[in-house]
Write a protein that holds these residues in place. Structure first.
Motif, PDB file in Angstrom:
ATOM      1  N   SER A 128      -1.748  -8.570   2.135  1.00 56.38           N
ATOM      2  CA  SER A 128      -3.220  -8.385   2.976  1.00 56.38           C
ATOM      3  C   SER A 128      -4.538  -7.153   3.514  1.00 56.38           C
ATOM      4  O   SER A 128      -2.892  -6.047   3.529  1.00 56.38           O
ATOM      5  CB  SER A 128      -3.507  -9.700   3.787  1.00 56.38           C
ATOM      6  OG  SER A 128      -2.691  -9.348   4.667  1.00 56.38           O
ATOM      7  N   ASP A 135       2.311  -2.080   4.898  1.00 58.13           N
ATOM      8  CA  ASP A 135       2.778  -2.930   3.844  1.00 58.13           C
ATOM      9  C   ASP A 135       4.074  -1.631   4.126  1.00 58.13           C
ATOM     10  O   ASP A 135       2.915  -1.013   2.624  1.00 58.13           O
ATOM     11  CB  ASP A 135       1.778  -2.731   2.948  1.00 58.13           C
ATOM     12  CG  ASP A 135       1.463  -2.870   2.300  1.00 58.13           C
ATOM     13  OD1 ASP A 135       3.101  -3.071   1.267  1.00 58.13           O
ATOM     14  OD2 ASP A 135       0.603  -2.987   0.872  1.00 58.13           O
ATOM     15  N   PHE A 201      -2.698   0.762 -18.443  1.00 55.80           N
ATOM     16  CA  PHE A 201      -2.396  -0.254 -19.169  1.00 55.80           C
ATOM     17  C   PHE A 201      -1.914  -0.490 -17.808  1.00 55.80           C
ATOM     18  O   PHE A 201      -1.083  -0.982 -17.152  1.00 55.80           O
ATOM     19  CB  PHE A 201      -1.756  -0.405 -20.239  1.00 55.80           C
ATOM     20  CG  PHE A 201      -1.256  -1.795 -20.921  1.00 55.80           C
ATOM     21  CD1 PHE A 201      -2.716  -2.730 -21.011  1.00 55.80           C
ATOM     22  CD2 PHE A 201       0.440  -2.200 -20.265  1.00 55.80           C
ATOM     23  CE1 PHE A 201      -1.879  -3.751 -21.295  1.00 55.80           C
ATOM     24  CE2 PHE A 201       0.255  -3.653 -20.956  1.00 55.80           C
ATOM     25  CZ  PHE A 201      -0.210  -4.282 -20.749  1.00 55.80           C
ATOM     26  N   VAL A 265       7.663  -7.317 -11.978  1.00 53.73           N
ATOM     27  CA  VAL A 265       7.569  -8.958 -11.542  1.00 53.73           C
ATOM     28  C   VAL A 265       8.028  -9.053 -10.599  1.00 53.73           C
ATOM     29  O   VAL A 265       9.292  -9.092 -10.736  1.00 53.73           O
ATOM     30  CB  VAL A 265       7.442  -9.476 -12.780  1.00 53.73           C
ATOM     31  CG1 VAL A 265       6.886 -11.209 -11.877  1.00 53.73           C
ATOM     32  CG2 VAL A 265       6.560  -9.081 -13.579  1.00 53.73           C
ATOM     33  N   PRO A 271       9.960  -6.050 -16.768  1.00 52.71           N
ATOM     34  CA  PRO A 271       9.552  -6.098 -17.839  1.00 52.71           C
ATOM     35  C   PRO A 271       9.861  -4.558 -18.935  1.00 52.71           C
ATOM     36  O   PRO A 271       9.718  -4.024 -18.318  1.00 52.71           O
ATOM     37  CB  PRO A 271       8.184  -6.866 -17.704  1.00 52.71           C
ATOM     38  CG  PRO A 271       7.294  -6.175 -16.818  1.00 52.71           C
ATOM     39  CD  PRO A 271       8.600  -5.805 -15.866  1.00 52.71           C
TER      40      PRO A 271
HETATM   41  P1  NAD Z   1       4.443  -3.818  -8.541  1.00 56.00           P
HETATM   42  O1  NAD Z   1       5.066  -2.426  -8.717  1.00 56.00           O
HETATM   43  O2  NAD Z   1       4.939  -5.294  -8.199  1.00 56.00           O
HETATM   44  O3  NAD Z   1       4.067  -4.105 -10.519  1.00 56.00           O
HETATM   45  C1  NAD Z   1       3.661  -2.795 -10.876  1.00 56.00           C
HETATM   46  C2  NAD Z   1       2.573  -3.344 -11.782  1.00 56.00           C
HETATM   47  O4  NAD Z   1       3.406  -3.784 -13.221  1.00 56.00           O
HETATM   48  C3  NAD Z   1       1.529  -3.802 -10.661  1.00 56.00           C
HETATM   49  O5  NAD Z   1       0.023  -3.707 -10.803  1.00 56.00           O
HETATM   50  C4  NAD Z   1       1.713  -5.236 -12.686  1.00 56.00           C
HETATM   51  O6  NAD Z   1       0.449  -5.668 -12.619  1.00 56.00           O
HETATM   52  C5  NAD Z   1       2.246  -4.403 -13.257  1.00 56.00           C
HETATM   53  N1  NAD Z   1       2.981  -5.013 -14.590  1.00 56.00           N
HETATM   54  C6  NAD Z   1       3.820  -6.292 -14.278  1.00 56.00           C
HETATM   55  N2  NAD Z   1       3.979  -6.736 -15.545  1.00 56.00           N
HETATM   56  C7  NAD Z   1       3.203  -5.800 -16.566  1.00 56.00           C
HETATM   57  C8  NAD Z   1       3.654  -5.638 -18.490  1.00 56.00           C
HETATM   58  N3  NAD Z   1       4.502  -6.825 -18.635  1.00 56.00           N
HETATM   59  N4  NAD Z   1       2.948  -5.156 -18.221  1.00 56.00           N
HETATM   60  C9  NAD Z   1       2.240  -3.835 -17.598  1.00 56.00           C
HETATM   61  N5  NAD Z   1       2.214  -3.890 -16.522  1.00 56.00           N
HETATM   62  C10 NAD Z   1       2.531  -4.938 -15.489  1.00 56.00           C
HETATM   63  O7  NAD Z   1       2.839  -4.000  -7.810  1.00 56.00           O
HETATM   64  P2  NAD Z   1       2.644  -3.303  -6.432  1.00 56.00           P
HETATM   65  O8  NAD Z   1       1.752  -2.500  -6.654  1.00 56.00           O
HETATM   66  O9  NAD Z   1       3.060  -3.867  -5.566  1.00 56.00           O
HETATM   67  O10 NAD Z   1       1.018  -4.667  -6.559  1.00 56.00           O
HETATM   68  C11 NAD Z   1       1.250  -5.343  -6.017  1.00 56.00           C
HETATM   69  C12 NAD Z   1      -0.117  -6.390  -6.256  1.00 56.00           C
HETATM   70  O11 NAD Z   1      -0.451  -6.672  -4.532  1.00 56.00           O
HETATM   71  C13 NAD Z   1      -1.216  -5.668  -6.731  1.00 56.00           C
HETATM   72  O12 NAD Z   1      -2.167  -7.136  -7.299  1.00 56.00           O
HETATM   73  C14 NAD Z   1      -1.916  -4.908  -5.344  1.00 56.00           C
HETATM   74  O13 NAD Z   1      -3.533  -5.560  -5.899  1.00 56.00           O
HETATM   75  C15 NAD Z   1      -1.818  -6.164  -4.846  1.00 56.00           C
HETATM   76  N6  NAD Z   1      -2.065  -4.767  -3.179  1.00 56.00           N
HETATM   77  C16 NAD Z   1      -2.326  -5.419  -2.500  1.00 56.00           C
HETATM   78  C17 NAD Z   1      -2.872  -4.740  -1.265  1.00 56.00           C
HETATM   79  C18 NAD Z   1      -3.516  -5.337   0.113  1.00 56.00           C
HETATM   80  O14 NAD Z   1      -4.571  -5.836   0.009  1.00 56.00           O
HETATM   81  N7  NAD Z   1      -3.738  -4.295   0.815  1.00 56.00           N
HETATM   82  C19 NAD Z   1      -1.478  -3.859  -0.500  1.00 56.00           C
HETATM   83  C20 NAD Z   1      -0.785  -3.199  -2.142  1.00 56.00           C
HETATM   84  C21 NAD Z   1      -0.792  -3.872  -3.170  1.00 56.00           C
END
Ligand code: NAD
Length: 388
Positions: A128, A135, A201, A265, A271
């Motif tokens: 958040s 984070d 993507f 995920v 995946p």
């Molecule tokens: P993550 O490491 O969990 O995953 C990396 C990416 O892989 C993600 O964007 C996800 O949508 C994607 N992904 C998952 N399955 C997939 C598939 N089958 N094909 C293609 N792409 C796929 O992600 P993350 O970087 O840790 O971020 C997780 C979430 O947290 C995101 O929504 C991000 O915007 C959010 N976030 C919010 C804040 C904040 O508000 N401060 C900070 C960091 C991240």
């Protein structure tokens, strides 16, 4: 209130939990900081620098662990050379903050609860805006995203940028980033800075604008299902959606010089995005860097920790990339931890307000209990597997 920084003993871990600059800030706030001798060696922060920042450098790891009110660390507690578990050295009621992987290794939560340790798994800090400065998943993922592109550029037998020279024109490299979370977005920005043509993507449609604002093309796949879970994380998609996705991305993978995969995920195996057939269709000399290697890999031919050659394609299964850039990775992690410590400590005592979502979400054990339902579920599932 004594904060102690343990030396990482896991092979290959070069980061340190606090850097001297952050130590100075905590000392100024009235906290006592102990740093294990040599804790910063592998990230180029000297014992002298910690001392100058006001820390006590302690040449006794048992004292660091045993006398800490708050023990700060990067990775999972380990077994020491003398056969004792680091966790067993903690005193009852101590606070431990580290990447504890409680969904992947839930047994650790049981051990911590048995020891009556109050443990914070830094990876469970909510994503958040309020918790942004704590984070560590994001700070470390951004290092990994950056470094993945440099690794790909070094392995590619081609230039990244377009060059117009007396010896002819060089076409820019084509880079395809799969998964546009924190690491993916940083990879896009880095590949663009190196002059590549970048496509990306993700199954979360919300990232389209961010991808485009970094100068990359967003590859769209129409999926007729919800792809976003609570907290903004991606959901596991159905077999039908996976087939649809694979059909579209196959063409882009085939035409790319570099594919960087970052898809995850939360709490699940990564995946599969790049099948063997897709790798076989790539041009010889192409490079895949798989940032999800440790979670099972996004590419069928990935081997964690190895560079694999297959059909002329180099598939790099990276492990712990943030540790390969320990200065800045530690600097950012240190800031994340110090913010959390200051959030927890009020009037020189630990203040655990479980009505606060940051504390509630990240604190996995307290008072002998495992507090987090997902961790309890993961533990039950793990014991069922062992029992079978
Ligand atoms: P993550 O490491 O969990 O995953 C990396 C990416 O892989 C993600 O964007 C996800 O949508 C994607 N992904 C998952 N399955 C997939 C598939 N089958 N094909 C293609 N792409 C796929 O992600 P993350 O970087 O840790 O971020 C997780 C979430 O947290 C995101 O929504 C991000 O915007 C959010 N976030 C919010 C804040 C904040 O508000 N401060 C900070 C960091 C991240």
């Amino acid at each position: 209130m004594r904060i102690a920084v343990a030396k990482e003993i896991e092979v290959g871990e070069r980061r340190v939990a606090l850097i001297p600059e952050t130590v100075a800030r905590l000392v100024k706030k009235g906290l006592e900081v102990w740093v294990e001798k040599g804790a910063g060696d592998r990230s180029f922060f000297t014992d002298e620098a910690y001392e100058a920042a006001g820390a006590k450098v302690v040449d006794d790891s048992a004292a660091i662990w045993g006398e800490a009110d708050i023990l700060l660390k990067v990775g999972l507690p380990q077994e020491r050379e003398d056969g004792r578990q680091e966790i067993d050295l903690l005193k009852e009621g101590a606070v431990l903050i580290a990447f504890l992987n409680p969904l992947g290794v839930p047994e650790i939560a049981q051990k911590l609860a048995d020891k009556k340790v109050t443990a914070f798994a830094i990876e469970l800090i909510p994503r958040s805006s309020r918790a942004q400065s704590m984070d560590a998943l994001s700070s470390q993922a951004s290092v990994a995203g950056y470094k993945s592109v440099l690794i790909a550029a070094a392995a590619l037998p081609k230039y990244f940028p377009m060059l117009t020279t007396a010896a002819g024109t060089i076409a820019p490299a084509k880079v395809f980033i799969m998964g546009a979370g924190v690491a993916g977005l940083q990879a896009i920005a880095t590949a663009r800075r190196l002059g590549a043509v970048v496509e990306a993507f993700d199954i979360r449609p919300a990232v389209k604008e961010e991808v485009q604002s970094l100068g990359a093309k967003f590859v769209e796949v129409q999926l007729n299902e919800e792809t976003v879970a609570a907290g903004g994380y991606a959901k596991e998609i159905s077999a039908d959606a996976r087939a649809r996705t694979q059909e579209v991305v196959a063409e882009h993978i085939k035409n790319s010089d570099v594919v960087i995969t970052t898809a995850q995920v939360q709490g699940k195996k990564a995946p599969l995005l790049v099948t063997e057939e897709m790798v076989a269709q790539m041009k010889p000399g192409s490079v895949i860097v798989d940032l999800a290697a440790e979670q099972g890999g996004n590419c069928a031919r990935t081997e964690p920790g190895k560079d694999v050659q297959w059909h002329g394609v180099t598939i790099i299964g990276t492990i712990n990339l943030p540790s390969s850039m320990p200065v800045h990775a530690s600097q950012m992690y240190s800031k994340n931890l110090a913010t959390l410590v200051q959030y927890l400590v009020k009037d020189n005592a630990i203040n655990l307000d479980f009505a606060d979502d940051i504390i509630d979400s990240a604190c996995i054990t307290h008072g002998g209990e495992i507090r987090n339902q997902r961790v309890r579920d993961a533990l039950t599932a793990a014991s069922a597997t062992v029992g079978n």
